[in-house]
Write a protein that holds these residues in place. Structure first.
Motif, PDB file in Angstrom:
ATOM      1  N   ILE A 265       0.839  -1.202   0.000  1.00  0.00           N
ATOM      2  CA  ILE A 265       0.000   0.000   0.000  1.00  0.00           C
ATOM      3  C   ILE A 265       0.871   1.247   0.000  1.00  0.00           C
ATOM      4  CG2 ILE A 265      -1.680   1.334   1.326  1.00  0.00           C
ATOM      5  CD1 ILE A 265      -2.810  -1.375   2.324  1.00  0.00           C
ATOM      6  N   GLN A 266       1.893   1.262   0.851  1.00  0.00           N
ATOM      7  CA  GLN A 266       2.785   2.415   0.925  1.00  0.00           C
ATOM      8  C   GLN A 266       3.530   2.624  -0.394  1.00  0.00           C
ATOM      9  OE1 GLN A 266       5.539   2.269   4.197  1.00  0.00           O
ATOM     10  NE2 GLN A 266       6.638   4.098   3.553  1.00  0.00           N
ATOM     11  N   SER A 267       3.979   1.521  -1.008  1.00  0.00           N
ATOM     12  CA  SER A 267       4.686   1.618  -2.277  1.00  0.00           C
ATOM     13  C   SER A 267       3.783   2.200  -3.359  1.00  0.00           C
ATOM     14  CB  SER A 267       5.204   0.239  -2.706  1.00  0.00           C
ATOM     15  OG  SER A 267       5.846   0.312  -3.959  1.00  0.00           O
ATOM     16  N   TYR A 268       2.527   1.726  -3.422  1.00  0.00           N
ATOM     17  CA  TYR A 268       1.584   2.247  -4.413  1.00  0.00           C
ATOM     18  C   TYR A 268       1.389   3.747  -4.230  1.00  0.00           C
ATOM     19  CZ  TYR A 268      -2.700   3.467  -6.784  1.00  0.00           C
ATOM     20  OH  TYR A 268      -3.612   4.106  -7.587  1.00  0.00           O
ATOM     21  N   ARG A 269       1.200   4.174  -3.011  1.00  0.00           N
ATOM     22  CA  ARG A 269       0.898   5.588  -2.780  1.00  0.00           C
ATOM     23  C   ARG A 269       2.105   6.476  -3.046  1.00  0.00           C
ATOM     24  NH1 ARG A 269      -3.053   5.251   2.581  1.00  0.00           N
ATOM     25  NH2 ARG A 269      -4.559   3.818   1.623  1.00  0.00           N
ATOM     26  N   GLU A 270       3.304   5.975  -2.822  1.00  0.00           N
ATOM     27  CA  GLU A 270       4.510   6.758  -3.069  1.00  0.00           C
ATOM     28  C   GLU A 270       4.875   6.784  -4.553  1.00  0.00           C
ATOM     29  OE1 GLU A 270       7.583   5.134  -0.633  1.00  0.00           O
ATOM     30  OE2 GLU A 270       6.792   6.027   1.219  1.00  0.00           O
ATOM     31  N   ARG A 271       4.768   5.631  -5.216  1.00  0.00           N
ATOM     32  CA  ARG A 271       5.241   5.519  -6.592  1.00  0.00           C
ATOM     33  C   ARG A 271       4.127   5.701  -7.621  1.00  0.00           C
ATOM     34  NH1 ARG A 271       8.561   0.254  -7.460  1.00  0.00           N
ATOM     35  NH2 ARG A 271      10.068   1.534  -8.589  1.00  0.00           N
ATOM     36  N   GLY A 272       2.869   5.469  -7.217  1.00  0.00           N
ATOM     37  CA  GLY A 272       1.744   5.628  -8.128  1.00  0.00           C
ATOM     38  C   GLY A 272       1.408   4.380  -8.908  1.00  0.00           C
ATOM     39  N   PHE A 273       2.067   3.265  -8.603  1.00  0.00           N
ATOM     40  CA  PHE A 273       1.771   1.998  -9.259  1.00  0.00           C
ATOM     41  C   PHE A 273       2.260   0.849  -8.385  1.00  0.00           C
ATOM     42  CE2 PHE A 273       6.100   2.862 -10.462  1.00  0.00           C
ATOM     43  CZ  PHE A 273       6.705   1.610 -10.510  1.00  0.00           C
ATOM     44  N   LEU A 274       1.719  -0.338  -8.675  1.00  0.00           N
ATOM     45  CA  LEU A 274       2.099  -1.544  -7.952  1.00  0.00           C
ATOM     46  C   LEU A 274       1.906  -2.731  -8.878  1.00  0.00           C
ATOM     47  CD1 LEU A 274       2.751  -2.978  -5.152  1.00  0.00           C
ATOM     48  CD2 LEU A 274       0.259  -3.238  -4.931  1.00  0.00           C
ATOM     49  N   VAL A 275       2.858  -3.632  -8.927  1.00  0.00           N
ATOM     50  CA  VAL A 275       2.736  -4.874  -9.680  1.00  0.00           C
ATOM     51  C   VAL A 275       2.525  -6.020  -8.703  1.00  0.00           C
ATOM     52  CG1 VAL A 275       3.896  -6.491 -11.233  1.00  0.00           C
ATOM     53  CG2 VAL A 275       4.177  -4.023 -11.564  1.00  0.00           C
ATOM     54  N   VAL A 276       1.509  -6.845  -8.966  1.00  0.00           N
ATOM     55  CA  VAL A 276       1.189  -8.001  -8.120  1.00  0.00           C
ATOM     56  C   VAL A 276       1.341  -9.266  -8.959  1.00  0.00           C
ATOM     57  CG1 VAL A 276      -0.577  -9.137  -6.719  1.00  0.00           C
ATOM     58  CG2 VAL A 276      -0.401  -6.631  -6.713  1.00  0.00           C
ATOM     59  N   PRO A 277       2.433 -10.005  -8.786  1.00  0.00           N
ATOM     60  CA  PRO A 277       2.607 -11.257  -9.540  1.00  0.00           C
ATOM     61  C   PRO A 277       1.540 -12.282  -9.165  1.00  0.00           C
ATOM     62  CG  PRO A 277       4.673 -10.528  -8.538  1.00  0.00           C
ATOM     63  CD  PRO A 277       3.582  -9.709  -7.923  1.00  0.00           C
ATOM     64  N   GLU A 278       1.160 -13.106 -10.130  1.00  0.00           N
ATOM     65  CA  GLU A 278       0.226 -14.206  -9.897  1.00  0.00           C
ATOM     66  C   GLU A 278      -1.062 -13.721  -9.227  1.00  0.00           C
ATOM     67  OE1 GLU A 278       2.468 -17.112  -7.731  1.00  0.00           O
ATOM     68  OE2 GLU A 278       3.648 -17.675  -9.466  1.00  0.00           O
ATOM     69  N   PHE A 279      -1.579 -12.611  -9.718  1.00  0.00           N
ATOM     70  CA  PHE A 279      -2.843 -12.078  -9.180  1.00  0.00           C
ATOM     71  C   PHE A 279      -3.990 -13.055  -9.428  1.00  0.00           C
ATOM     72  CE2 PHE A 279      -6.724  -9.485  -9.904  1.00  0.00           C
ATOM     73  CZ  PHE A 279      -6.860  -8.967  -8.633  1.00  0.00           C
ATOM     74  N   LEU A 280      -4.003 -13.677 -10.608  1.00  0.00           N
ATOM     75  CA  LEU A 280      -4.978 -14.727 -10.924  1.00  0.00           C
ATOM     76  C   LEU A 280      -4.278 -16.077 -10.911  1.00  0.00           C
ATOM     77  CD1 LEU A 280      -6.879 -13.203 -14.000  1.00  0.00           C
ATOM     78  CD2 LEU A 280      -7.463 -12.987 -11.579  1.00  0.00           C
ATOM     79  N   ASP A 281      -5.004 -17.108 -10.454  1.00  0.00           N
ATOM     80  CA  ASP A 281      -4.451 -18.456 -10.589  1.00  0.00           C
ATOM     81  C   ASP A 281      -4.718 -18.964 -12.009  1.00  0.00           C
ATOM     82  OD1 ASP A 281      -7.062 -19.597 -10.719  1.00  0.00           O
ATOM     83  OD2 ASP A 281      -7.102 -19.924  -8.546  1.00  0.00           O
ATOM     84  N   ALA A 282      -4.221 -20.141 -12.324  1.00  0.00           N
ATOM     85  CA  ALA A 282      -4.283 -20.647 -13.694  1.00  0.00           C
ATOM     86  C   ALA A 282      -5.717 -20.798 -14.191  1.00  0.00           C
ATOM     87  CB  ALA A 282      -3.545 -21.984 -13.790  1.00  0.00           C
TER      88      ALA A 282
END
Length: 267
Positions: free
Chosen positions: A10-27
């Motif tokens: 959350i802190q990273s998103y708010r500071e940088r303006g983006f966030l990458v979440v690996p494997e957000f969906l399963d297969a």
């Protein structure tokens, strides 16, 4: 969907303006959503918007940046189930720091083989509301690589941006003549495996490379606006009759067009 967040994310998103979440969906989720998106895109043919607008694909530079199809959720129940998922809505609220979130519009963005690059731009200035807390999800339906047009983000640009914008055209860096101060940071590339997702603020500068391969690069995205957002006078995706019914400052809370996905007040 892997919708749990750490405080660090959350802190990273708010500071940088983006966030990458690996494997957000399963297969299985990835296969289900990709199939649904393909079906909806095929059903729409050359029509860019499922209902409410008459935009059609042309043959200009922009049309060769990506195949763009909007508001799939209005015609495809599986897509609707994903983009209106309350757990996703709660995640978006946590990232954006808002109490409630509504769908603005979804869109399939498909870089066809040898598609043009996507110029640096901001999202929110296109829309019918103005917010520093709007947020979008971008789900990779195929691996997004350096070769086929992965995303790039300019960290911290959401704190600098106003509502001046540059179009998605042949001049890739036009945005930075409006915001030279954004160049104090280096762009961050975001290659993603299929099923991963990124989240970015509506005022975060971003773009994507060209597709230098002979295969499509599919992505499913959705933009969300904070509950309580008001009309700023721009039509954008709004259907003609609804657009004409609005006055400046009216709440954009029509459940038919911008349904509430999650609200802390009603949870």
């Amino acid at each position: 969907m892997h919708t749990e967040l750490t405080q660090q994310q959350i802190q990273s998103y708010r500071e940088r303006g983006f966030l990458v979440v690996p494997e957000f969906l399963d297969a299985s989720e990835l296969a289900e959503l990709a199939t649904a998106v393909d079906q909806a895109v095929t059903a729409m043919g050359k029509k860019k918007v499922s209902v409410g607008q008459d935009w059609e694909e042309g043959d200009g530079y922009y049309d060769k940046v990506f195949t763009q199809r909007l508001n799939l959720w209005k015609i495809q129940e599986t897509v609707k189930r994903y983009v209106l998922n309350p757990a996703l809505g709660k995640m978006l609220c946590a990232l954006a720091g808002v109490e409630g979130i509504r769908v603005w519009h979804d869109q399939a963005l498909i870089k066809e083989p040898f598609a043009n690059p996507t110029a640096w731009h901001l999202d929110d200035p296109y829309w019918s509301f103005s917010s520093r807390d709007a947020i979008s999800i971008w789900i990779a339906l195929d691996d997004a690589t350096y070769q086929n047009g992965c995303l790039y983000f300019m960290p911290g640009s959401h704190r600098i941006a106003r509502w001046d914008n540059a179009g998605i055209g042949e001049d890739l860096g036009a945005l930075f003549r409006l915001y030279p101060e954004m160049l104090q940071s280096d762009p961050v590339e975001a290659p993603m495996r299929a099923g991963s997702a990124s989240f970015h603020n509506g005022l975060t500068a971003h773009g994507a490379g060209a597709n230098m391969t002979a295969r499509r690069r599919r992505a499913m995205t959705c933009a969300y606006m904070p509950d309580g957002s008001v009309f700023n006078g721009q039509q954008n995706i709004l259907p003609e009759a609804y657009f004409k019914s609005l006055a400046l400052g009216d709440l954009l809370n029509n459940e038919k067009h911008n349904p509430l996905v999650y609200s802390a007040q009603s949870s």
